[in-house]
Design a protein around this motif. Structure first.
Motif, PDB file in Angstrom:
ATOM      1  N   HIS A  17     -27.450 -13.250  46.196  1.00 43.28           N
ATOM      2  CA  HIS A  17     -28.449 -12.939  45.153  1.00 43.28           C
ATOM      3  C   HIS A  17     -27.907 -11.896  44.186  1.00 43.28           C
ATOM      4  O   HIS A  17     -28.082 -11.985  42.980  1.00 43.28           O
ATOM      5  CB  HIS A  17     -29.714 -12.333  45.775  1.00 43.28           C
ATOM      6  CG  HIS A  17     -30.385 -13.209  46.759  1.00 43.28           C
ATOM      7  ND1 HIS A  17     -29.994 -13.311  48.069  1.00 43.28           N
ATOM      8  CD2 HIS A  17     -31.444 -14.032  46.609  1.00 43.28           C
ATOM      9  CE1 HIS A  17     -30.783 -14.146  48.691  1.00 43.28           C
ATOM     10  NE2 HIS A  17     -31.665 -14.606  47.831  1.00 43.28           N
ATOM     11  N   ILE A  18     -27.257 -10.886  44.759  1.00 41.01           N
ATOM     12  CA  ILE A  18     -26.754  -9.779  43.938  1.00 41.01           C
ATOM     13  C   ILE A  18     -25.619 -10.281  43.040  1.00 41.01           C
ATOM     14  O   ILE A  18     -25.590  -9.989  41.832  1.00 41.01           O
ATOM     15  CB  ILE A  18     -26.245  -8.635  44.853  1.00 41.01           C
ATOM     16  CG1 ILE A  18     -27.405  -8.038  45.663  1.00 41.01           C
ATOM     17  CG2 ILE A  18     -25.527  -7.560  44.037  1.00 41.01           C
ATOM     18  CD1 ILE A  18     -28.307  -7.125  44.891  1.00 41.01           C
TER      19      ILE A  18
ATOM     20  N   ALA B 259     -27.123 -12.319  40.235  1.00 39.26           N
ATOM     21  CA  ALA B 259     -27.888 -11.542  39.250  1.00 39.26           C
ATOM     22  C   ALA B 259     -26.955 -10.676  38.409  1.00 39.26           C
ATOM     23  O   ALA B 259     -27.117 -10.583  37.178  1.00 39.26           O
ATOM     24  CB  ALA B 259     -28.921 -10.675  39.969  1.00 39.26           C
TER      25      ALA B 259
ATOM     26  N   LEU C  91     -26.271 -10.810  34.426  1.00 37.86           N
ATOM     27  CA  LEU C  91     -26.500  -9.620  33.604  1.00 37.86           C
ATOM     28  C   LEU C  91     -25.240  -9.249  32.804  1.00 37.86           C
ATOM     29  O   LEU C  91     -25.302  -8.980  31.593  1.00 37.86           O
ATOM     30  CB  LEU C  91     -26.914  -8.452  34.515  1.00 37.86           C
ATOM     31  CG  LEU C  91     -27.206  -7.125  33.815  1.00 37.86           C
ATOM     32  CD1 LEU C  91     -28.476  -7.240  32.957  1.00 37.86           C
ATOM     33  CD2 LEU C  91     -27.379  -5.991  34.820  1.00 37.86           C
TER      34      LEU C  91
ATOM     35  N   VAL D 110     -24.655 -11.499  29.974  1.00 36.24           N
ATOM     36  CA  VAL D 110     -25.510 -11.188  28.823  1.00 36.24           C
ATOM     37  C   VAL D 110     -24.968  -9.962  28.079  1.00 36.24           C
ATOM     38  O   VAL D 110     -25.017  -9.898  26.847  1.00 36.24           O
ATOM     39  CB  VAL D 110     -26.969 -10.952  29.298  1.00 36.24           C
ATOM     40  CG1 VAL D 110     -27.838 -10.448  28.157  1.00 36.24           C
ATOM     41  CG2 VAL D 110     -27.550 -12.244  29.849  1.00 36.24           C
TER      42      VAL D 110
ATOM     43  N   GLY E  26     -30.138  -0.802  41.836  1.00 36.28           N
ATOM     44  CA  GLY E  26     -31.447  -0.532  41.252  1.00 36.28           C
ATOM     45  C   GLY E  26     -31.315   0.312  39.997  1.00 36.28           C
ATOM     46  O   GLY E  26     -32.299   0.505  39.274  1.00 36.28           O
TER      47      GLY E  26
ATOM     48  N   SER F 188     -33.110  -5.359  44.232  1.00 39.21           N
ATOM     49  CA  SER F 188     -32.076  -4.949  43.256  1.00 39.21           C
ATOM     50  C   SER F 188     -31.689  -6.148  42.402  1.00 39.21           C
ATOM     51  O   SER F 188     -31.593  -6.052  41.162  1.00 39.21           O
ATOM     52  CB  SER F 188     -30.842  -4.434  43.984  1.00 39.21           C
ATOM     53  OG  SER F 188     -31.169  -3.338  44.775  1.00 39.21           O
ATOM     54  N   ALA F 189     -31.476  -7.281  43.078  1.00 43.91           N
ATOM     55  CA  ALA F 189     -31.104  -8.488  42.340  1.00 43.91           C
ATOM     56  C   ALA F 189     -32.201  -8.867  41.358  1.00 43.91           C
ATOM     57  O   ALA F 189     -31.925  -9.225  40.201  1.00 43.91           O
ATOM     58  CB  ALA F 189     -30.844  -9.629  43.321  1.00 43.91           C
TER      59      ALA F 189
ATOM     60  N   TYR G 284     -32.145  -6.711  38.268  1.00 42.77           N
ATOM     61  CA  TYR G 284     -31.114  -7.110  37.298  1.00 42.77           C
ATOM     62  C   TYR G 284     -31.497  -8.402  36.584  1.00 42.77           C
ATOM     63  O   TYR G 284     -31.269  -8.558  35.384  1.00 42.77           O
ATOM     64  CB  TYR G 284     -29.754  -7.234  37.990  1.00 42.77           C
ATOM     65  CG  TYR G 284     -29.307  -5.885  38.529  1.00 42.77           C
ATOM     66  CD1 TYR G 284     -29.403  -4.746  37.731  1.00 42.77           C
ATOM     67  CD2 TYR G 284     -28.822  -5.743  39.819  1.00 42.77           C
ATOM     68  CE1 TYR G 284     -29.031  -3.503  38.217  1.00 42.77           C
ATOM     69  CE2 TYR G 284     -28.449  -4.509  40.312  1.00 42.77           C
ATOM     70  CZ  TYR G 284     -28.559  -3.388  39.504  1.00 42.77           C
ATOM     71  OH  TYR G 284     -28.204  -2.164  39.966  1.00 42.77           O
ATOM     72  N   ARG G 285     -32.136  -9.290  37.329  1.00 42.70           N
ATOM     73  CA  ARG G 285     -32.545 -10.543  36.687  1.00 42.70           C
ATOM     74  C   ARG G 285     -33.684 -10.289  35.704  1.00 42.70           C
ATOM     75  O   ARG G 285     -33.778 -10.924  34.658  1.00 42.70           O
ATOM     76  CB  ARG G 285     -32.988 -11.563  37.742  1.00 42.70           C
ATOM     77  CG  ARG G 285     -31.840 -11.937  38.678  1.00 42.70           C
ATOM     78  CD  ARG G 285     -32.005 -13.313  39.253  1.00 42.70           C
ATOM     79  NE  ARG G 285     -31.992 -14.316  38.217  1.00 42.70           N
ATOM     80  CZ  ARG G 285     -32.797 -15.390  38.217  1.00 42.70           C
ATOM     81  NH1 ARG G 285     -33.618 -15.576  39.209  1.00 42.70           N
ATOM     82  NH2 ARG G 285     -32.738 -16.259  37.243  1.00 42.70           N
TER      83      ARG G 285
ATOM     84  N   GLU H 222     -33.960  -7.595  34.005  1.00 44.82           N
ATOM     85  CA  GLU H 222     -33.300  -7.011  32.837  1.00 44.82           C
ATOM     86  C   GLU H 222     -32.657  -8.105  31.974  1.00 44.82           C
ATOM     87  O   GLU H 222     -32.678  -8.039  30.744  1.00 44.82           O
ATOM     88  CB  GLU H 222     -32.245  -6.011  33.301  1.00 44.82           C
ATOM     89  CG  GLU H 222     -31.978  -4.953  32.261  1.00 44.82           C
ATOM     90  CD  GLU H 222     -31.505  -3.649  32.854  1.00 44.82           C
ATOM     91  OE1 GLU H 222     -31.659  -3.453  34.085  1.00 44.82           O
ATOM     92  OE2 GLU H 222     -30.973  -2.833  32.099  1.00 44.82           O
ATOM     93  N   VAL H 223     -32.134  -9.107  32.680  1.00 44.82           N
ATOM     94  CA  VAL H 223     -31.567 -10.247  31.950  1.00 44.82           C
ATOM     95  C   VAL H 223     -32.655 -10.908  31.110  1.00 44.82           C
ATOM     96  O   VAL H 223     -32.460 -11.209  29.923  1.00 44.82           O
ATOM     97  CB  VAL H 223     -30.945 -11.267  32.941  1.00 44.82           C
ATOM     98  CG1 VAL H 223     -30.629 -12.579  32.231  1.00 44.82           C
ATOM     99  CG2 VAL H 223     -29.705 -10.689  33.581  1.00 44.82           C
TER     100      VAL H 223
END
Lengths: 143, 565
Positions: A16-17, A20, A24, A27, A108, B380-381, B384-385, B387-388
């Motif tokens: 997941h991390i 994500a 990010l 982007v 976070g 946390s993931a 960030y998503r 924020e995306v």
């Protein structure tokens, strides 16, 4: 999005991390050259892909983040290694600093913080000769 | 249907006889009340009877009434062990026979032979009497309680010295008596000593002090007192039939007759639940009094009067001293054993505390890892998503932003569920909100899923138990199921919960390989798990037991309170 930013390797055992962060950083305009699930794989991928920055978790199977960072920086001293971990622990940050890690971030923290630090870490390699960038652990998003 | 014995034994029940019997007929008075109402007036007139013949008739009638009361009492109340009552009846019958023979000699033949067949009968009754009383009340002395025997011996020897000095020795030195007369005269106080030793055991024993028990003890005491006074009067030549001392024996007969007819006689031989204190204040006082009896008497006697008793007193003192040492040895032994037990329990508690702290630390570590690997990573993931999504909005890419943020919102729901699972692992909300039954049902369902062991749950629980009891029983089940999953290799496990608001019994029963409970000391985890379960239940005032042997499965039972009879 066109990839004009520094090249980054994302290392985390949590899918997941990785996903994500990859999204990010994409982007933000970073060039995410690869993703690794553990320290051992990360060292191998650095050798192959030669990223400017490694954004890496601490606690991982096979080889943890600090061991991997030590191994990477021993071979590529100009590599910018940034630790991104769930442990908000000053002792760990200090240990990471002693290894030569560029920054220590806590999971976070704001995406913009990651962006700023990654740019700084990428600049480290470029300014390695002058040594103008110092290691400053960044313990939290406020930091 | 109302049990007659209940009515008799219950004063409140006795106070409302008409209603209980339907009000149609008056309830017959209890047998022991009837007996007392006949026997006591006889005793009252005994002193005022016109002559000694009448005295003898009334006396023998009272003795006969006692014999009949014992036989009737055994028939009415059906005690479990009838032998002691029959032995007592035999003693009373033999005494009565002796009385009749003596009355014949005195009133018909006009002679007072000594020793006579009457003496033989009187003396032969003692063994029946003493063994009957002993068998009747021996269960009041818990099995293996040697202290009562020693205390009884110490007190009997103390009293025995007095008996020797005042009741036996005068006969021994009476030059006017033949050897047979001396033996018979001394045999009476000796017989009384035998009875005294039994009486002391009765007094020192534990168990319920029922009406029958008190009547029997009082009767014995009166009988011994009368025998002693009678012995002294014989020596002084002051006794005559109808004397006040007769009342002691008459009352003895009446008290024993009443005891035999009282409903509580059936429970006399019931085992004492637990030993009373083995060194209570009054018991030590009694022994001290017995031990100093002889020296005190020596002090108050003229010097030449006790000189002849020096050997006897010395021997008695030596024996008493040795018995006291033996008794003290027993006390010290018990004390040492109690201390060993206390030390062992203390060590066990320390180990348990240590282990509990270890487990608590391991549990904290596990929770920290669970939180690190689960919610922290996932949140946390998601951050960030999220924020995306915001960046996509800023870039004007609304379609992708909506897709990203919708996905983030859905993922939050999943993460909340995951957090809820962590929370349930710590303490299931169902335990507080819906009670033990639901919590156990959920726990067993989760156990079935994780262990692949078939589990069944049966329940008969009315209402809610106190919260700490519910928690205790829940944790015991949790620990027992962990053991089943880890060690039992069982195919099936059955959890059973019975109880209401005041009591509960929980059973976790598996068909696994079982284990030898004696080998538990070699299995640290299992041992501490079981000790923790036991201590948890004991702290709640309940009980815990585990039954198992190799290849027979294991049954863990936790109890709180007692089910109504």
């Amino acid at each position: 999005m066109s990839q004009t930013g520094p090249s980054v390797l994302v290392v985390d055992d949590e899918e997941h991390i990785r996903s994500a962060l990859g999204e990010l950083l994409d982007v933000f305009g970073f060039d995410v050259v690869g993703m690794a699930g553990d320290g051992l794989q990360a060292v191998s991928m650095v050798e192959r892909l030669r990223p400017e920055v490694v954004l890496m978790d601490l606690r991982m199977p096979e080889m943890d983040g600090l061991q991997a960072a030590r191994s990477m920086l021993a071979r590529w001293p100009g590599l910018g290694v940034v630790i991104l971990t769930a442990y908000d622990d000053p002792a760990l940050a200090q240990e990471a600093g002693s290894v030569g890690v560029f920054a220590f971030l806590t999971k976070g923290c704001a995406g913009q913080e990651i962006r700023r630090v990654l740019h700084g870490a990428a600049g480290r390699g470029r300014n390695e000769e002058s040594g103008t960038i110092s290691l400053q652990p960044v313990p939290s998003r406020e930091g | 249907m109302i049990d007659e014995a209940e009515l008799i034994g219950n004063p409140e029940a006795e106070a409302r006889p008409e209603k209980l019997k339907g009000g149609l007929r008056r309830r017959r008075p209890a047998a022991w009340v009837t007996y007392l109402s006949v026997a006591l007036p006889l005793l009252a007139v005994y002193r005022f009877l016109p002559n000694q013949v009448a005295n003898s008739i009334v006396y023998d009638a009272v003795a006969l009434s006692c014999l009949l009361a014992i036989l009737v009492g055994v028939r009415i109340h059906r005690p479990t062990n009838r032998l002691p009552w029959y032995l007592l009846a035999t003693a009373v019958a033999v005494w009565l026979g002796g009385d009749l023979v003596w009355t014949y000699f005195e009133r018909v033949e006009g002679i007072a032979p000594f020793p006579s067949i009457a003496d033989a009968m009187y003396l032969s009754a003692y063994p029946f009497f003493a063994s009957g009383v002993y068998l009747l009340v021996r269960r009041h002395s818990p099995k293996g309680d040697r202290s009562i025997v020693l205390d009884a011996a110490i007190i009997t020897i103390g009293v025995g010295v007095l008996a020797w000095m005042f009741l036996m020795d005068p006969y021994a030195h009476d030059q006017n008596l033949t050897a047979m007369e001396k033996i018979v005269s001394m045999a009476y106080p000796a017989g009384d000593l035998l009875v005294i030793s039994v009486l002391v055991r009765v007094i020192l024993g534990s168990g319920a002090r029922s009406v029958a028990f008190i009547l029997i003890g009082s009767g014995l005491a009166l009988s011994i007192a009368s025998d002693s006074v009678y012995g002294l009067m014989l020596i002084e030549g002051t006794y005559y039939t109808g004397h006040l001392v007769d009342f002691g024996w008459l009352l003895f007969y009446v008290l024993w007759g009443t005891a035999a007819l009282h409903p509580s006689m059936a429970a006399l031989a019931r085992q004492a639940p637990e030993p009373r204190g083995i060194a209570t204040g009054w018991r030590l006082l009694l022994m001290a009094a017995a031990a100093i009896l002889a020296p005190v008497v020596v002090l108050v006697q003229p010097a030449d009067a006790y000189r002849s008793h020096v050997t006897g007193i010395t021997f008695a003192s030596i024996i008493m001293f040795l018995l006291v040492i033996l008794r003290m040895g027993g006390l010290l032994g018990r004390l040492e054993s109690a201390l060993t037990t206390v030390r062992r329990v203390q060590r066990e508690k320390e180990k348990l505390l240590d282990r509990t702290m270890q487990i608590a630390e391991e549990e904290r570590r596990r929770i920290a890892i669970d939180l690190h690997d689960g919610p922290v990573q996932k949140l946390s993931a998601l951050a960030y998503r999220f924020e995306v999504g915001l960046l996509q909005l800023q870039d004007g890419d609304q379609e992708r932003a909506v897709a990203t943020l919708t996905d983030v919102r859905d993922s939050f729901g999943t993460e909340i569920d995951a957090l809820r699972k962590v929370m349930s692992g710590l303490r299931p909300p169902a335990l507080d909100e819906r009670g033990l039954e639901t919590a156990l049902r959920d726990q067993l369902a989760a156990f079935r899923e994780s262990s692949q062991i078939h589990g069944t749950f049966s329940v008969g629980l009315q209402g809610r138990l106190p919260r700490d009891v519910e928690t205790g029983l829940f944790r015991v089940t949790q620990e027992a199921l962990i053991n089943v999953a880890k060690h039992s290799r069982a195919r099936n496990v059955r959890v059973d919960l019975q109880g209401d608001g005041d009591w509960a019994r929980l059973t976790v029963d598996d068909d696994g390989v079982g284990f030898d409970t004696a080998d538990l000391s070699n299995r640290v985890d299992g041992r501490f798990g079981l000790i923790a379960m036991r201590q948890r239940m004991e702290m709640l005032g309940g009980g815990f037991e585990v039954r198992s042997s190799p290849l027979t499965g294991t049954v863990v039972t936790a109890r709180f309170g007692e089910p109504p009879p």
